[in-house]
Design a protein around this motif. Structure first.
Motif, mmCIF file in Angstrom:
data_model
loop_
_atom_site.group_PDB
_atom_site.id
_atom_site.type_symbol
_atom_site.label_atom_id
_atom_site.label_comp_id
_atom_site.label_asym_id
_atom_site.label_seq_id
_atom_site.Cartn_x
_atom_site.Cartn_y
_atom_site.Cartn_z
ATOM 1 N N LEU A 89 45.062 -43.864 -12.223
ATOM 2 C CA LEU A 89 46.262 -42.939 -11.939
ATOM 3 C C LEU A 89 47.262 -43.602 -12.794
ATOM 4 N N LEU A 90 47.774 -42.563 -13.849
ATOM 5 C CA LEU A 90 48.478 -42.913 -15.053
ATOM 6 C C LEU A 90 50.046 -42.713 -14.572
ATOM 7 N N CYS A 91 50.884 -43.557 -15.050
ATOM 8 C CA CYS A 91 52.309 -43.222 -14.692
ATOM 9 C C CYS A 91 53.242 -43.682 -15.566
ATOM 10 N N THR A 92 54.791 -43.597 -15.296
ATOM 11 C CA THR A 92 55.713 -44.027 -16.022
ATOM 12 C C THR A 92 56.039 -43.642 -17.574
ATOM 13 N N ASP A 93 55.232 -42.805 -18.085
ATOM 14 C CA ASP A 93 55.481 -42.333 -19.352
ATOM 15 C C ASP A 93 54.607 -41.167 -19.344
ATOM 16 N N TYR A 94 54.927 -40.236 -20.337
ATOM 17 C CA TYR A 94 54.020 -39.099 -20.837
ATOM 18 C C TYR A 94 52.592 -39.345 -21.111
ATOM 19 N N VAL A 95 51.705 -38.441 -20.355
ATOM 20 C CA VAL A 95 50.573 -38.933 -20.454
ATOM 21 C C VAL A 95 49.666 -37.822 -21.510
ATOM 22 N N PRO A 96 49.258 -38.503 -22.704
ATOM 23 C CA PRO A 96 48.406 -37.656 -23.635
ATOM 24 C C PRO A 96 47.168 -37.238 -22.965
ATOM 25 N N GLN A 97 46.685 -36.067 -23.236
ATOM 26 C CA GLN A 97 45.265 -35.609 -22.863
ATOM 27 C C GLN A 97 44.316 -36.457 -23.605
ATOM 28 N N ALA A 98 44.666 -37.063 -24.928
ATOM 29 C CA ALA A 98 43.542 -37.826 -25.440
ATOM 30 C C ALA A 98 43.303 -38.976 -24.764
ATOM 31 N N ILE A 99 44.191 -39.666 -24.222
ATOM 32 C CA ILE A 99 44.030 -40.962 -23.415
ATOM 33 C C ILE A 99 43.471 -40.502 -22.054
ATOM 34 N N CYS A 100 43.580 -39.363 -21.664
ATOM 35 C CA CYS A 100 42.772 -39.154 -20.534
ATOM 36 C C CYS A 100 41.397 -39.166 -20.847
ATOM 37 N N ARG A 101 40.885 -38.257 -21.852
ATOM 38 C CA ARG A 101 39.566 -38.251 -22.272
ATOM 39 C C ARG A 101 38.902 -39.435 -22.742
ATOM 40 N N GLY A 298 56.146 -52.784 -25.563
ATOM 41 C CA GLY A 298 57.428 -52.861 -25.063
ATOM 42 C C GLY A 298 57.284 -52.927 -23.508
ATOM 43 N N GLY A 299 56.619 -53.537 -22.756
ATOM 44 C CA GLY A 299 56.625 -53.757 -21.259
ATOM 45 C C GLY A 299 56.430 -52.146 -20.508
ATOM 46 N N THR A 300 57.320 -51.598 -20.007
ATOM 47 C CA THR A 300 57.309 -50.469 -19.421
ATOM 48 C C THR A 300 58.060 -49.224 -19.978
ATOM 49 N N ALA A 301 58.682 -49.734 -21.069
ATOM 50 C CA ALA A 301 59.620 -48.653 -21.667
ATOM 51 C C ALA A 301 58.719 -47.341 -22.262
ATOM 52 N N LYS A 302 59.428 -46.176 -22.160
ATOM 53 C CA LYS A 302 58.877 -44.863 -22.558
ATOM 54 C C LYS A 302 58.729 -45.102 -24.008
#
Ligand SMILES: [Zn+2]
Length: 309
Positions: A89-101, A298-302
């Motif tokens: 489950l990915l969170c805290t930032d925009y999730v690129p579809q390329a990372i999901c794949r 940078g930790g949890t920074a967007k």
């Protein structure tokens, strides 16, 4: 979490958790309530250590920040988690579809996305197994889509800025709080049968672009191109403006500082429409070898594109 997790799961939490009421702390309380086993760890500063912890703790699921989980999957020991991790489950930032794949391919797992921000009380919505949009936390938050210019509420299904109103909060009530995120409501029922409305996955922000040459460039544009390369872990993007000329500098964080052939990377980025006008821009690519992973993510920074004037 009930839509993703059962009592048999051991969930590795790669989010801040030490402070009472922090996102990782709230998540572990919720997981215990549903008899699942939380494994609080924190943001990933050393991908290898995180992979080993996941292995030794018998984690069956991971909740974390997109580039940090990607760094675990692309670490040379990352393959050891294949078929052990059921979902991410990915969170805290925009999730690129390329990372999901990339995560699905590396671990044979499902990848879900969470949407939220501090102002929402962290949780806003989450994808179900149908992977359609985020099912919204409508018992506490009232969501609307408005025209970002006029603020007028848009008809169902149209794309605009996400605003929300808190329904139950006493301490810091918010009315039509502007998130800056661009999305739309998905019409129709989700196959999971929920009564909650679904919000289309966030792909952009109202101000999430940089004027570049004759066009616009966004972080999601770059993400989808760059994260498809299996040696790229993360990157920083800088735009320098010098009169009419724009210069895009990409500093790549690669697997083991690999000096891979960058011509394919340059070619894929150059396809972006904003970069077509070659008279007016320059593309500079740098590959850094940064052994300290935190210095890069940078930790949890967007993540953002930095403009240098
Ligand atoms: Zn659903």
């Amino acid at each position: 979490m009930l839509t993703l997790t059962g009592p048999e799961d051991r969930i590795l939490i790669l989010l801040p958790w030490q402070t009472q009421g922090s996102v990782g702390d709230l998540l572990q309380i919720a997981l215990r309530r549903m008899k699942a086993m939380p494994l609080p760890y924190g943001p990933v500063s050393d991908p290898r250590a995180a992979v080993r912890y996941a292995l030794h703790s018998g984690a069956t699921a991971i909740v974390g920040i997109p580039v940090q989980v990607l760094a675990m999957a692309r670490h040379k020991e990352g393959h050891l988690l294949r078929n052990k991790i059921k979902y991410v489950l990915l969170c805290t930032d925009y999730v690129p579809q390329a990372i999901c794949r990339a995560l699905e391919a590396a671990w044979g797992c499902s990848v879900f996305q969470h949407y939220g921000m501090t102002e929402m009380g962290l949780g806003g919505g989450v994808q179900c197994r149908a992977l359609r949009g985020y099912h919204l936390r409508e018992a506490d938050l009232f969501f609307e889509i408005v025209d970002p210019e006029s603020g007028e509420v848009l008809p169902e299904g149209e794309t605009g800025e996400v605003v929300f109103t808190t329904l139950t909060r006493e301490g810091m009530p918010l009315i039509r709080y502007r998130t800056g995120d661009v999305s739309s409501f998905l019409p129709g029922k989700c196959p999971c049968g929920t009564v909650l409305r679904s919000l289309a996955l966030i792909k952009n922000r109202v101000d999430g672009f940089i004027q570049f040459g004759g066009g616009k460039i966004t972080l999601p544009d770059l993400d989808e191109k760059l994260f498809d390369f299996d040696f790229i872990l993360d990157y920083k993007a800088y735009v320098r403006k010098n009169g009419e000329q724009s210069e895009l500098q990409l500093v790549l964080k690669t697997v083991d500082g690999s000096k891979a052939d960058l011509s394919a990377v340059i070619k894929s980025v150059l396809i972006l429409p904003a970069l077509q006008d070659s008279e007016r821009h320059r593309l500079i690519l740098q590959v850094t070898e940064e052994p300290d992973f935190t210095a890069f993510t940078g930790g949890t920074a967007k993540r953002t594109i930095t403009v240098i004037q």
